[in-house]
Design a protein around this motif. Sequence first.
Motif, short mmCIF file in Angstrom:
data_model
loop_
_atom_site.label_atom_id
_atom_site.label_comp_id
_atom_site.label_asym_id
_atom_site.label_seq_id
_atom_site.Cartn_x
_atom_site.Cartn_y
_atom_site.Cartn_z
N GLU A 1 -9.79 5.42 3.04
CA GLU A 1 -8.75 4.65 2.52
C GLU A 1 -7.68 5.40 1.63
O GLU A 1 -6.62 5.44 1.77
CB GLU A 1 -8.94 3.29 1.44
N GLN A 2 -8.28 6.33 0.72
CA GLN A 2 -7.49 7.27 -0.06
C GLN A 2 -7.05 8.27 0.73
O GLN A 2 -5.60 8.57 0.30
CB GLN A 2 -8.73 7.76 -1.07
N ILE B 1 -5.96 7.82 3.75
CA ILE B 1 -4.88 7.16 4.35
C ILE B 1 -3.52 7.29 3.41
O ILE B 1 -2.52 7.40 4.03
CB ILE B 1 -5.29 5.88 5.11
N ASN B 2 -4.08 6.60 2.20
CA ASN B 2 -3.01 6.34 1.15
C ASN B 2 -2.29 7.61 0.75
O ASN B 2 -0.89 7.64 0.60
CB ASN B 2 -3.51 5.80 -0.26
N THR B 3 -3.00 8.83 0.69
CA THR B 3 -2.43 10.02 0.48
C THR B 3 -1.44 10.74 1.59
O THR B 3 -0.55 10.94 1.20
CB THR B 3 -3.59 10.98 0.21
N SER B 4 -2.09 10.48 3.02
CA SER B 4 -1.13 10.65 3.99
C SER B 4 0.09 9.98 3.98
O SER B 4 1.22 10.53 4.47
CB SER B 4 -2.05 10.48 5.29
N TYR B 5 -0.05 8.82 3.79
CA TYR B 5 0.75 7.75 3.94
C TYR B 5 2.19 8.26 2.80
O TYR B 5 3.27 8.36 2.81
CB TYR B 5 0.67 6.42 3.60
N ALA B 6 1.61 8.33 1.40
CA ALA B 6 2.61 8.70 0.47
C ALA B 6 3.18 10.09 0.71
O ALA B 6 4.21 10.40 0.48
CB ALA B 6 1.69 8.98 -0.90
#
Length: 185
Positions: free
Chosen positions: A174-175, A177-182
């Motif tokens: 999850e982290q 994915i969030n890092t990649s998305y950000a």
Amino acid sequence: MKSTKQLHQPIIDQCKNNCSKAQMQLYNLYCKAMFLVAFRYVKDRFVAEDVMQDAFIKAFKNIEKYKNEVAFGAWLKRIVINQSIDQLKKNKLELVSINEEVIAKQEEDDWKVESSISVDGIVEVINNLKDKYRLVLTLYLLEGFDHQEIAEVLQITENTSRTHLLRGKKLLKEQLINTSYAARY
């Protein structure tokens, strides 16, 4: 068990005879690597130095128990890992047991991540996880421990080890994915 050939066997033999010069040589050969192992667990430079020092003291006191069944570095690393975990326990790290019903046989997660995420980014995310997940992930992924060994070292059940690993993987994913998305936006 079969004896392993040691690169530093003469120094180890001298340490068994309580030679302080040989102990210093052995310390100098392994101190940086053992500091990094301790630091991976305790996440504090000064505490890692203390843990490493205590581990070397313990190793030198018990060097007679070293029987060449594994490489000296592996034997010493195990002492450092156990010393690190003992330090975390002293700091009242609570590894809370998870309800057994949470544990369901799950397929191994796909560990593929986007190529834009660096190894340093993954390590940073692991380091920011709760201690119970970080420890299990580190022991499992980086040290190659199985769930029985993790359970023994952390004094938890094998099922709790599996649960912590699954939850740690989920949080890590999850982290990431969030890092990649950000990073994209």
